[in-house]
Scaffold this motif. Structure first.
Motif, PDB file in Angstrom:
ATOM      1  N   UNK A 183      14.998 -33.231  -2.251  1.00  0.00           N
ATOM      2  CA  UNK A 183      13.482 -33.210  -2.160  1.00  0.00           C
ATOM      3  C   UNK A 183      13.808 -32.509  -0.745  1.00  0.00           C
ATOM      4  N   UNK A 184      12.175 -31.672   0.041  1.00  0.00           N
ATOM      5  CA  UNK A 184      12.216 -31.004   0.562  1.00  0.00           C
ATOM      6  C   UNK A 184      11.008 -31.343   1.138  1.00  0.00           C
ATOM      7  N   UNK A 185      10.407 -30.371   2.892  1.00  0.00           N
ATOM      8  CA  UNK A 185       9.673 -30.318   3.082  1.00  0.00           C
ATOM      9  C   UNK A 185       8.163 -30.027   2.357  1.00  0.00           C
ATOM     10  N   UNK A 186       8.284 -29.008   1.487  1.00  0.00           N
ATOM     11  CA  UNK A 186       7.479 -28.752   0.670  1.00  0.00           C
ATOM     12  C   UNK A 186       7.030 -30.093  -0.154  1.00  0.00           C
ATOM     13  N   UNK A 187       7.808 -30.753  -1.134  1.00  0.00           N
ATOM     14  CA  UNK A 187       7.635 -31.945  -1.363  1.00  0.00           C
ATOM     15  C   UNK A 187       6.837 -32.367  -1.255  1.00  0.00           C
ATOM     16  N   UNK A 188       6.695 -33.326   0.357  1.00  0.00           N
ATOM     17  CA  UNK A 188       6.565 -34.130   0.972  1.00  0.00           C
ATOM     18  C   UNK A 188       4.942 -33.089   1.646  1.00  0.00           C
ATOM     19  N   UNK A 225       6.483 -35.566  -8.157  1.00  0.00           N
ATOM     20  CA  UNK A 225       6.095 -36.186  -7.129  1.00  0.00           C
ATOM     21  C   UNK A 225       5.986 -37.350  -7.007  1.00  0.00           C
ATOM     22  N   UNK A 226       5.895 -38.309  -9.279  1.00  0.00           N
ATOM     23  CA  UNK A 226       5.184 -39.863  -8.483  1.00  0.00           C
ATOM     24  C   UNK A 226       7.029 -40.326  -8.858  1.00  0.00           C
ATOM     25  N   UNK A 227       7.860 -39.862  -8.573  1.00  0.00           N
ATOM     26  CA  UNK A 227       9.363 -40.505  -8.451  1.00  0.00           C
ATOM     27  C   UNK A 227       9.195 -40.333  -7.200  1.00  0.00           C
ATOM     28  N   UNK A 228       9.070 -39.440  -6.127  1.00  0.00           N
ATOM     29  CA  UNK A 228       9.433 -39.301  -4.895  1.00  0.00           C
ATOM     30  C   UNK A 228       8.609 -40.678  -3.558  1.00  0.00           C
TER      31      UNK A 228
END
Length: 70
Positions: free
Chosen positions: A1-6, A48-51
């Motif tokens: 995970x990184x800021x871009x993912x959020x 993204x769904x998993x996150x």
């Protein structure tokens, strides 16, 4: 995970299904749990769904609030 993912969680929409067009961050927890049981789709969408499922399951969805205000 990184800021871009959020950031993607509050900008990317679900491309198909019952919640087509809804932001991934706005998907209901019970739907995310259902998708997790079925198996996340391959690729970026699945990641993204998993996150989002992890954030929702652990009560951390409020971390996205500041990103929505940008």
């Amino acid at each position: 995970m990184n800021a871009d993912d959020l950031q993607l969680l509050v900008t990317c929409t679900m491309p198909y299904g019952k919640y087509k067009g809804r932001l991934i961050a706005d998907l209901p927890g019970n739907y995310l749990t259902w998708v997790a049981r079925q198996g996340f789709p391959p690729g970026r969408l699945g990641q993204l769904l998993a996150l989002m499922h992890e954030l929702d399951h652990n009560g951390l969805a409020s971390l996205l609030k500041p990103l929505r205000q940008q």
